[in-house]
Design an enzyme around this catalytic site. Structure first.
Site, PDB file in Angstrom:
ATOM      1  N   GLU A 423      -6.263  45.437  25.345  1.00  0.00           N
ATOM      2  CA  GLU A 423      -6.420  44.085  25.892  1.00  0.00           C
ATOM      3  C   GLU A 423      -5.093  43.336  25.888  1.00  0.00           C
ATOM      4  OE1 GLU A 423      -8.565  45.568  23.894  1.00  0.00           O
ATOM      5  OE2 GLU A 423     -10.310  45.698  25.202  1.00  0.00           O
ATOM      6  N   HIS A 492     -21.009  42.357  21.227  1.00  0.00           N
ATOM      7  CA  HIS A 492     -21.069  42.145  22.680  1.00  0.00           C
ATOM      8  C   HIS A 492     -21.577  40.764  23.063  1.00  0.00           C
ATOM      9  CE1 HIS A 492     -21.396  46.511  21.960  1.00  0.00           C
ATOM     10  NE2 HIS A 492     -20.523  46.547  22.947  1.00  0.00           N
TER      11      HIS A 492
END
Ligand SMILES: Cc1ncc(C[n+]2csc(CCOP(=O)(O)OP(=O)(O)O)c2C)c(N)n1
Length: 688
Positions: A423, A492
């Site tokens: 990321e 999540h």
């Protein structure tokens, strides 16, 4: 032959490349850099006129040689706090250098950033990308610049960028950072035109390089790395250094993929002005002094190519140049930077969309939110060839949430592609592309997984401000998050949009339905500012979030909330998946309740909220993020302050308690703001 033997090149001992370099000019710059360091260390620092001094003493030779070879029209350099000799070669004036250290107006950042954190915009010739204070942060933006060079030259057929390269400078300490490895992976897997220029002075502050990489030699350790040309040189050997830099630059410029050059340099001063180097043995300090490249350069040039008198004259000229510039800078009627000025340049002003563009042209059929997002991306890809989309699994698979399904086959792998699983790499890469003028839109697979990108995100947000409006990187970061319709879990289902609201310089967009998602995403992709676009997982395919696709021209302004239901007894402020829950709760109460969907968290629509509270005298804020320091706290503080005299009840908040979302669905629902709980709070606030 071993792979490392194949790729590690040691430049020939003494090929005397004197004809290829303007040595006299280089000596001038070298001596100027020394004179600046001298003046700062011996005069300005003791007089406490500057607070930070990072001497480049010992690092000059390689940087100056490198800078003279940056001849590509679109070359880009990402440096760090010890890169001033390179900048002086590329055109940084002595007075700007001094002004920056002295925190004067003008200079590089108008007194905003520490003196050695530089940048140098150029419309043609090498651009110096905005540096940052974090070690390792310089790497991934350089991959973005390198990627942009290739994209511009091969896809956009821009002749200017052909043969240009990106260079990143770093110390031996920086090779231990995540940024270094993220960038190395990106550059080598994509075979980007990028040079890693490692200046190994043996120490990262007080820590020896053997702690940063085993054996202390990153070049040797990377011998087996595929797609990477590796070279080394020692800056006490002038000709070898010149040859190695020249060869590495040429290799990358020829389109042979990335290279890494490790230069051995002495650090002839402390890490910074405050550092006494007590951790170095006296023998090492003596050895470093003996290895001063300036002494070797003198031997190399005097008397054969430069007379001793000429050398001395150049030395005097450099010292005098610094003294003269200081006299001008310190006596000039240069205004001190003001508070008012420091408040500018966090955001650029975007022109508001035209009246027409904000009117939806609805299609007959309703679209779910993910399809609306996909169509918006598709249209913008078609409209603007500078738009690139990438992230984990967004290519052939079309994204784990299917937002990019079919886009790679429609637009090609140069426009829509998979990134490596990093990321920090994704965001830093996008920042470099945006600095180069592209419009990257990246996907972070789930909100929690934006965490490794935190440093790049924060630095991207402050970039325009730090450079006093010289640079900006308007990227769009799409982040799915929140609970899903099936279940939650700690990985999540994170919300935490407030983190981005607290990060400076980001627009934070949080649509609750397909129409708003279209308008806000399109606006973000055309904005001059970076945007976080939050995609709530439970809304991506939920019937409540479906709307007719509002058309390819539909754009929404930022900071304009939507009153989704008017009412007179209570104002409810909410966003994302809580909008629908609040509407259902309001219906249960039978009361007249105004429900405001904020739609954008930064900027947020204070006026609409305050005007509503002034009418209803009551306010309830409902959000999915956790309670403590959630964005509701900010709204509550503003309402309590600005609508104090209108309030007939305490401002209330409903949010997730300060725990992660659990996996068990019933447990998750007991944690999330539920319709009944919201309805009860609505009634009790109205009754108060
Ligand atoms: C992410 C981060 N961690 C720590 C620091 C503090 N710090 C500044 S410079 C430095 C050492 C860096 O060494 P190196 O990369 O070898 O460069 P050099 O100073 O030797 O040129 C440290 C630990 C920082 N600026 N950024």
């Amino acid at each position: 032959m071993s792979r490392s033997a194949q790729t590690v090149t040691h430049a020939p001992a003494d090929p005397r490349p004197e004809h290829r370099f303007d040595w006299q000019h280089m000596v001038k710059t070298f001596l100027l850099s020394r004179a600046l360091d001298d003046f700062e260390e011996k005069t300005l620092l003791p007089a406490k006129q500057i607070n930070y001094q990072f001497s480049a003493r010992g690092h000059e030779l390689g940087q100056i040689l490198l800078a003279t070879l940056l001849t590509g029209e679109c070359d880009g350099v990402s440096g760090y706090y010890r890169s001033r000799p390179l900048l002086l070669t590329l055109g940084l004036s002595v007075s700007d250098a001094l002004k920056s250290g002295l925190a004067k107006s003008g200079g590089i950042s108008d007194g905003r950033d520490i003196g050695v954190v530089f940048n140098l915009p150029k419309s043609t010739g090498p651009t110096v990308l905005p540096m940052a204070g974090g070690v390792g942060t310089q790497y991934t933006p350089a991959t973005g610049w390198a990627h942009a060079i290739r994209y511009s030259s091969e896809t956009l057929k821009d002749a200017r960028s052909r043969g240009s390269i990106a260079v990143v400078l770093g110390g031996d300490g920086s090779v231990a950072t995540n940024g270094f490895w993220a960038a190395l992976n990106i550059a080598t897997t994509r075979r980007l035109p990028m040079l890693f220029f490692i200046e190994d002075n043996g120490y990262g502050l007080s820590v020896p390089s053997t702690v940063q990489t085993p054996g202390g030699n990153i070049a040797r350790n990377l011998g087996a790395f595929k797609n990477l040309h590796i070279a080394e040189a020692d800056t006490t050997r002038i000709a070898q250094t010149a040859e190695a830099i020249e060869a590495s630059v040429a290799k990358v410029r020829a389109g042979n993929g990335p290279a890494l050059l490790r230069l051995t340099v002495p650090r002839l001063s402390g890490h910074s002005g405050q550092d006494t180097q007590a951790y170095k043995p006296a023998s090492l300090l003596a050895e470093e002094r003996a290895n001063d490249p300036l002494t070797f350069l003198h031997h190399y040039l005097v008397p054969d190519r430069l007379s001793p008198e000429h050398w001395t004259a150049l030395e005097e000229e450099a010292a005098e140049g610094v003294r003269r510039a200081y006299a001008e800078v310190s006596t000039a009627a240069e205004p001190e930077p003001t508070r008012e000025h420091a408040m500018r340049y966090v955001f650029a002003h975007d022109e508001p969309p035209s009246e027409d563009a904000t009117h939806a042209q609805p299609e007959p059929a309703r679209s779910n939110m993910i399809a609306a997002i996909r169509r918006t991306l598709e249209y913008e890809l078609k409209e603007n060839r500078k738009v690139l989309i990438f992230g984990e699994d967004v290519g052939a698979k079309g994204g784990v949430h299917t937002a990019t399904m079919g886009l790679q086959s429609a637009f090609g792998a140069d426009r829509v592609f998979d990134s490596s699983l990093s990321e920090e790499g994704i965001v830093g890469n996008a920042v470099g592309m945006a600095l180069a003028g592209l419009r990257p839109v990246v996907e972070i697979q789930f909100r929690k997984y934006a965490e490794p990108a935190t440093e790049q995100l924060n630095d991207c947000g402050t970039l325009r401000w730090r450079t006093a409006n010289r640079f900006s990187a308007p990227i769009v970061v799409r982040i799915p998050g929140g609970f899903s319709s099936k279940c939650g879990d700690p990985w999540h289902s994170v919300s935490s949009e407030v983190t981005f609201a607290h990060a400076i310089g980001w627009q934070v967009l949080y649509p609750s339905n397909a129409e708003d998602a279209t308008g806000l995403l399109r606006a973000a992709m055309r904005s001059a500012n970076p945007s976080i676009f939050f995609e709530h997982r439970a809304l991506l395919d939920s019937p409540s979030a479906r709307r007719p696709y509002p058309g390819d021209l539909f754009v929404l302004p930022f900071g304009v909330a939507k009153v989704v239901q008017s009412g007179s007894e209570l104002t409810v402020v909410t966003w994302g998946a809580m909008v629908e829950r609040c509407l259902r709760a309001a219906a249960l109460t039978g009361a007249s309740i105004e429900v405001i969907d904020l739609r954008t968290i930064v900027p947020w629509d204070r006026e609409t909220v305050l005007q509503s509270v002034q009418r209803t005298s009551r306010c309830l804020i409902v959000h999915e993020d956790t309670m403590t320091a959630g964005f509701g706290a900010e709204i509550a503080a503003v309402v309590a302050r600005e609508a104090f005299l209108s309030l007939d009840a305490p401002v209330e908040r409903i949010a997730v308690p300060d725990i992660p979302l659990p996996y068990n669905t019933a447990l998750m629902e007991s944690i999330l703001p539920g319709v009944e709980v919201i309805a009860e709070q609505m009634k009790s606030t109205i009754r108060f």
